[in-house]
Design a protein around this motif. Structure first.
Motif, mmCIF file in Angstrom:
data_model
loop_
_atom_site.group_PDB
_atom_site.id
_atom_site.type_symbol
_atom_site.label_atom_id
_atom_site.label_comp_id
_atom_site.label_asym_id
_atom_site.label_seq_id
_atom_site.Cartn_x
_atom_site.Cartn_y
_atom_site.Cartn_z
ATOM 1 N N VAL A 116 0.989 -1.196 0.164
ATOM 2 C CA VAL A 116 0.208 0.061 -0.050
ATOM 3 C C VAL A 116 1.190 1.326 0.097
ATOM 4 O O VAL A 116 1.703 1.321 0.880
ATOM 5 N N LEU A 117 0.428 2.190 -0.967
ATOM 6 C CA LEU A 117 1.546 3.304 -1.063
ATOM 7 C C LEU A 117 0.750 4.439 -0.665
ATOM 8 O O LEU A 117 -0.495 4.799 -0.998
ATOM 9 N N LEU A 118 1.414 5.420 -0.047
ATOM 10 C CA LEU A 118 0.957 6.910 0.003
ATOM 11 C C LEU A 118 1.962 8.017 -0.791
ATOM 12 O O LEU A 118 3.281 8.009 -0.327
ATOM 13 N N ILE A 119 1.429 8.390 -1.877
ATOM 14 C CA ILE A 119 2.309 9.245 -2.603
ATOM 15 C C ILE A 119 2.067 10.710 -2.274
ATOM 16 O O ILE A 119 0.726 11.020 -2.316
ATOM 17 N N VAL A 120 2.981 11.525 -2.083
ATOM 18 C CA VAL A 120 2.913 12.789 -1.528
ATOM 19 C C VAL A 120 3.771 13.817 -2.288
ATOM 20 O O VAL A 120 4.920 13.602 -2.459
ATOM 21 N N ASN A 121 3.213 14.802 -2.578
ATOM 22 C CA ASN A 121 3.977 15.893 -3.205
ATOM 23 C C ASN A 121 4.454 16.878 -1.977
ATOM 24 O O ASN A 121 3.561 17.334 -1.453
ATOM 25 N N VAL A 122 5.804 16.892 -1.912
ATOM 26 C CA VAL A 122 6.355 17.529 -0.635
ATOM 27 C C VAL A 122 6.907 18.725 -1.004
ATOM 28 O O VAL A 122 7.185 19.170 -2.259
ATOM 29 N N ALA A 123 7.358 19.566 -0.076
ATOM 30 C CA ALA A 123 8.125 20.866 -0.283
ATOM 31 C C ALA A 123 8.637 21.250 1.193
ATOM 32 O O ALA A 123 8.130 20.988 1.982
ATOM 33 N N SER A 124 10.095 21.834 0.965
ATOM 34 C CA SER A 124 10.881 22.121 2.320
ATOM 35 C C SER A 124 10.541 23.279 2.922
ATOM 36 O O SER A 124 10.660 23.579 4.038
ATOM 37 N N GLU A 125 9.779 24.146 2.293
ATOM 38 C CA GLU A 125 9.444 25.417 2.794
ATOM 39 C C GLU A 125 7.860 25.782 2.638
ATOM 40 O O GLU A 125 7.622 27.054 2.489
ATOM 41 N N CYS A 126 7.274 24.957 2.994
ATOM 42 C CA CYS A 126 5.922 25.070 2.975
ATOM 43 C C CYS A 126 5.269 25.043 4.593
ATOM 44 O O CYS A 126 5.956 24.354 5.312
ATOM 45 N N GLY A 127 4.082 25.614 4.780
ATOM 46 C CA GLY A 127 3.462 25.574 5.993
ATOM 47 C C GLY A 127 3.224 24.015 6.357
ATOM 48 O O GLY A 127 3.092 23.928 7.767
ATOM 49 N N PHE A 128 3.110 23.218 5.347
ATOM 50 C CA PHE A 128 2.756 21.842 5.841
ATOM 51 C C PHE A 128 4.086 20.886 5.807
ATOM 52 O O PHE A 128 3.871 19.858 6.051
ATOM 53 N N THR A 129 5.035 21.533 5.672
ATOM 54 C CA THR A 129 6.179 21.001 5.570
ATOM 55 C C THR A 129 6.513 19.793 7.114
ATOM 56 O O THR A 129 7.181 18.893 6.952
ATOM 57 N N PRO A 130 5.843 20.442 8.226
ATOM 58 C CA PRO A 130 6.005 19.328 9.472
ATOM 59 C C PRO A 130 5.182 18.357 9.330
ATOM 60 O O PRO A 130 5.481 17.276 10.187
ATOM 61 N N GLN A 131 4.620 18.028 8.341
ATOM 62 C CA GLN A 131 3.961 16.841 8.030
ATOM 63 C C GLN A 131 4.683 15.728 7.908
ATOM 64 O O GLN A 131 4.505 14.517 7.723
ATOM 65 N N TYR A 132 6.067 16.074 7.397
ATOM 66 C CA TYR A 132 7.031 15.115 7.129
ATOM 67 C C TYR A 132 7.215 14.085 8.412
ATOM 68 O O TYR A 132 7.168 12.950 8.218
ATOM 69 N N GLU A 133 7.079 14.738 9.715
ATOM 70 C CA GLU A 133 7.101 13.775 10.741
ATOM 71 C C GLU A 133 6.033 12.783 10.942
ATOM 72 O O GLU A 133 6.189 11.791 11.152
ATOM 73 N N GLY A 134 4.723 13.254 10.668
ATOM 74 C CA GLY A 134 3.792 12.461 10.443
ATOM 75 C C GLY A 134 3.563 11.388 9.342
ATOM 76 O O GLY A 134 3.323 10.281 9.657
ATOM 77 N N LEU A 135 4.119 11.859 8.310
ATOM 78 C CA LEU A 135 4.461 10.763 7.350
ATOM 79 C C LEU A 135 5.543 9.582 7.578
ATOM 80 O O LEU A 135 5.295 8.481 7.378
ATOM 81 N N GLN A 136 6.663 10.144 8.231
ATOM 82 C CA GLN A 136 7.596 9.429 8.819
ATOM 83 C C GLN A 136 6.896 8.195 9.774
ATOM 84 O O GLN A 136 7.363 6.948 9.752
ATOM 85 N N ALA A 137 6.162 8.841 10.620
ATOM 86 C CA ALA A 137 5.505 8.101 11.708
ATOM 87 C C ALA A 137 4.611 6.998 11.147
ATOM 88 O O ALA A 137 4.763 5.750 11.492
ATOM 89 N N LEU A 138 3.852 7.231 10.037
ATOM 90 C CA LEU A 138 3.048 6.280 9.328
ATOM 91 C C LEU A 138 4.045 5.187 8.735
ATOM 92 O O LEU A 138 3.529 4.074 8.893
ATOM 93 N N ALA A 139 5.009 5.653 8.107
ATOM 94 C CA ALA A 139 6.010 4.847 7.533
ATOM 95 C C ALA A 139 6.521 3.692 8.557
ATOM 96 O O ALA A 139 6.572 2.469 8.174
ATOM 97 N N GLU A 140 6.806 4.218 9.695
ATOM 98 C CA GLU A 140 7.317 3.323 10.544
ATOM 99 C C GLU A 140 6.458 2.343 11.242
ATOM 100 O O GLU A 140 6.507 1.077 11.509
ATOM 101 N N ARG A 141 5.082 2.965 11.454
ATOM 102 C CA ARG A 141 3.932 2.311 12.179
ATOM 103 C C ARG A 141 3.315 1.117 11.274
ATOM 104 O O ARG A 141 3.065 -0.078 11.975
ATOM 105 N N TYR A 142 3.391 1.393 10.093
ATOM 106 C CA TYR A 142 2.654 0.520 9.128
ATOM 107 C C TYR A 142 3.784 -0.297 8.125
ATOM 108 O O TYR A 142 3.363 -1.191 7.365
#
Length: 169
Positions: free
Chosen positions: A26-52
């Motif tokens: 199962v994949l979660l494909i995300v368009n990411v950016a380093s200087e976006c207000g949503f950039t802290p979502q990297y932490e949540g995405l990593q947590a999902l990757a580790e959890r599952y």
């Protein structure tokens, strides 16, 4: 019929990566950016990757500079952002997700999972596409949707049985 596993994309570290390497996951494909207000979502995405991860779940990040110029850096700068957030999931080379130069994978994702009111264009960084083990696009999530809010959809996708062998095999 084309599915996500028919595509490949260049990795941030170099070389072309066929998505077929994750066939059956199962994949979660995300368009990411380093200087976006949503950039802290990297932490949540990593947590999902580790959890599952052990259950066959993968996050794939695709940097994009089409929204407010929020991914202006080169590969080293993009990698540094991922390091800052402890990212271990694959990050690909910078791509375009909209317009005539959109990467074919993102053209496919948008066709299979249109946004609100049936629009295909991606509106901002951190738009997420959930892909089933069979390569079909299950759902698109808006950038505002936090990774932690995807848990139920991910678990449903992980509970789907893996696809059988291709017909005629």
């Amino acid at each position: 019929m084309t599915d996500v596993f028919d595509f490949s994309a260049p990795l941030l570290a170099g070389g072309e990566q066929p998505l077929a390497a994750w066939r059956g996951d199962v994949l979660l494909i995300v368009n990411v950016a380093s200087e976006c207000g949503f950039t802290p979502q990297y932490e949540g995405l990593q947590a999902l990757a580790e959890r599952y991860g052990e259950r066959g779940f993968r996050v794939l990040g695709f940097p994009c500079n089409q929204f407010g110029g929020q991914e202006p850096g080169d590969a080293g700068q993009i990698r540094a952002c991922g390091t800052r957030f402890g990212v271990s999931f694959p990050v690909f080379a910078k791509v375009e997700v909209n317009g005539t130069e959109a990467h074919p994978l993102f053209r496919h994702l948008k066709e299979q999972a249109p946004g609100a009111l049936g629009t295909q264009g991606i509106k901002w960084n951190f738009t997420k596409f959930l892909v089933g083990r069979d390569g079909r696009v299950i759902r698109r999530f808006a950038p505002q949707k936090k990774p932690s809010e995807l848990v139920q959809a991910i678990e449903v996708a992980l509970d789907e049985p893996p696809p059988g062998p291709p017909s005629g095999a």
